[in-house]
Enzyme design. Structure first.
Site, PDB file in Angstrom:
ATOM      1  N   HIS A  27       0.828  -1.205   0.000  1.00  0.00           N
ATOM      2  CA  HIS A  27       0.000   0.000   0.000  1.00  0.00           C
ATOM      3  C   HIS A  27       0.865   1.258   0.000  1.00  0.00           C
ATOM      4  CE1 HIS A  27      -2.193   3.149   2.406  1.00  0.00           C
ATOM      5  NE2 HIS A  27      -3.002   2.992   1.386  1.00  0.00           N
ATOM      6  N   GLU A  54       1.967   1.957  -3.458  1.00  0.00           N
ATOM      7  CA  GLU A  54       0.866   2.538  -4.242  1.00  0.00           C
ATOM      8  C   GLU A  54       0.890   4.064  -4.131  1.00  0.00           C
ATOM      9  OE1 GLU A  54      -3.543   3.731  -3.462  1.00  0.00           O
ATOM     10  OE2 GLU A  54      -3.239   1.618  -2.943  1.00  0.00           O
ATOM     11  N   HIS A  55       1.094   4.579  -2.924  1.00  0.00           N
ATOM     12  CA  HIS A  55       1.202   6.032  -2.731  1.00  0.00           C
ATOM     13  C   HIS A  55       2.427   6.589  -3.464  1.00  0.00           C
ATOM     14  CE1 HIS A  55      -1.578   7.127   0.792  1.00  0.00           C
ATOM     15  NE2 HIS A  55      -1.889   5.875   0.472  1.00  0.00           N
ATOM     16  N   GLU A  75      -3.160   7.921   7.776  1.00  0.00           N
ATOM     17  CA  GLU A  75      -4.292   7.216   7.175  1.00  0.00           C
ATOM     18  C   GLU A  75      -4.722   6.051   8.061  1.00  0.00           C
ATOM     19  OE1 GLU A  75      -5.346   4.631   3.126  1.00  0.00           O
ATOM     20  OE2 GLU A  75      -3.568   5.925   3.167  1.00  0.00           O
TER      21      GLU A  75
END
Length: 449
Positions: A77, A80-81, A157
């Site tokens: 993840h 992905e950023h 997040e």
């Protein structure tokens, strides 16, 4: 097959009103998949849809959180950023701005089994956007000045989406208890203490292995054909070097011999809730028609206000305000059936759980009625056809299937396989997998004041 919850809900409501949705009357506006493969190993799926001059482009990588190195949870993840942070040709933070200036939209998402990036763009702008996507497949540029602030972003997040939400925290605990060995028990976003240690070197190593054409699937849905688009795809992707990534090898679940139970109390909880997970086969791991049978069983048991659980627990016995059941069939390895129930005020969770167990036991023993089977098949098949009206939906369905061990034929045959499932297959699948020893049950309650 990727579920289309909004479509199923709408069609279920229609069935409740008129009794039957005429599937044959829902036009076969669907997409006939065309496919080819580049010499560097990249698979290309084209789903022609010539209604408007627009294309949805998705690049899917066969890597998700379940493929992370032990102790590096959250790196999939995190990357992905970081994929939006620039290349030699695109400055940091410029990727999405360029797509927007071209009149398009873009985003990305990470799961246990895949990471995907997409753009929706006018056909005459596709060439530029495809070039940008190819550029970041093998030319991402990362420095500590880029990576470390973004690590703070994903930590925040996690703080907002999980650490401040008791229900999401409980979900993490349930999954960790369900999977004794398999990495599906690790949260996609990562465990905080491991996320805090992720580095630039970790990101570059993960990127170098997994972000390559031989680990990617390009899905193009829209106003194109395979013959038309192949030269453009070859121009942008054919020269990219494969990484030689190996086939996925993940830990397998040992036999599960004991039911697990969790209890969590939190002052932020307003309403008690009971959740249960059962370990079951996915579409990729199921034998024969097991997955299709489980899909039907869950729809009949919990698919809306005419379902067995809703009618028994909410309508007749007045024990619950809400109840649901969901089969998460799109997974590369063994997956879960999710049950959730919220009691009416004053109803103990134990009483609600016992009533729910009785409904499920009766269903396993006697099976669904012919009428329930026909209705559920109509709803599910119609939803699949209705969902084909969306470019994004279809690109996502095919991408999900191909990154979770399924095939194009599996996607296109799904409605017929649902139609062919029998009452006996439904009973057999539930009897085989909906067992206490394959489950974890959680009670989430308000903390005592």
């Amino acid at each position: 097959m990727l579920k289309m919850g909004w479509a199923i809900a709408a069609l279920a409501a229609l069935v409740a009103l008129v009794g039957v949705v005429p599937v044959a009357a829902v036009a076969e506006k669907g997409f006939k998949a065309e496919t080819f493969k580049l010499e560097n190993g990249m698979t290309v799926i084209v789903l022609p849809d010539h209604r408007v001059p627009v294309v949805t482009q998705m690049v899917w990588y066969r890597v998700g959180s379940a493929d992370e190195t032990k102790g590096k949870s959250g790196i999939a993840h995190f990357l992905e950023h970081l994929m939006f942070k620039g290349t030699d040709d695109i400055p940091p933070g410029e990727f999405s701005k360029r797509v927007a200036r071209l009149g398009g939209q873009d985003n990305a998402f990470t799961s246990n089994d895949y990471t995907a990036y997409y753009e929706r763009i006018a056909k005459d702008r596709l060439d530029e956007v495809m070039g940008m996507e190819a550029d970041r497949m093998r030319d991402l540029r990362l420095t500590d000045e880029i990576v470390l602030p973004e690590r703070d972003v994903i930590l925040e997040e996690r703080n907002q989406s999980i650490d401040n939400d008791p229900q999401r925290q409980m979900t993490e605990q349930l999954l960790a208890a369900l999977y004794l060995a398999h990495p599906y028990g690790i949260p996609i976003i990562g465990w905080r203490h491991e996320m805090e240690g992720l580095t630039r070197e970790d990101a570059i190593a993960f990127y170098g292995v997994h972000y390559a054409p031989d680990n990617a699937i390009l899905v193009l849905a829209g106003d194109v054909t395979a013959d038309e688009i192949r030269p453009m795809v070859e121009k942008h992707f054919a020269d990219l070097k494969p990484s030689g990534v190996s086939l996925r090898v993940r830990p397998k679940e040992p036999p599960q011999l004991a039911a697990r139970r969790l209890a969590m109390s939190d002052a932020r909880v307003q309403q008690p809730q009971m959740t249960r997970l059962y370990l079951v086969p996915s579409y990729a791991t199921a034998k024969g028609s097991e997955a299709h049978a489980l899909e039907l069983a869950c729809d009949i048991l919990g698919g809306g206000e005419t379902s067995r659980l809703y009618e028994a627990l909410v309508e007749r016995q007045k024990l619950a305000t809400a109840v649901s059941i969901y089969y998460d069939g799109d997974a590369y390895d063994e997956t879960a059936i999710w049950l959730s129930a919220t009691p009416r005020e004053g109803v103990p969770l134990e009483k609600l759980e016992a009533a729910m167990d009785k409904v499920i036991a009766d269903f396993i023993a006697k099976g669904p009625t012919a009428e329930e089977m026909a209705r559920s098949k109509t709803v599910l098949r119609a939803a699949a056809i209705f969902g084909r009206d969306s470019q994004f939906n279809m690109a996502r369905i095919y991408g999900t299937a191909l990154t979770t061990g399924q095939s194009i034929e599996d996607v296109e045959a799904w409605p017929d396989r649902i139609e062919g499932a029998t009452v006996e297959e439904v009973k057999a699948a539930l009897a085989a997998y909906v067992k206490a020893e394959r489950s974890v049950t959680g009670y989430l309650t308000p903390a005592a004041q």
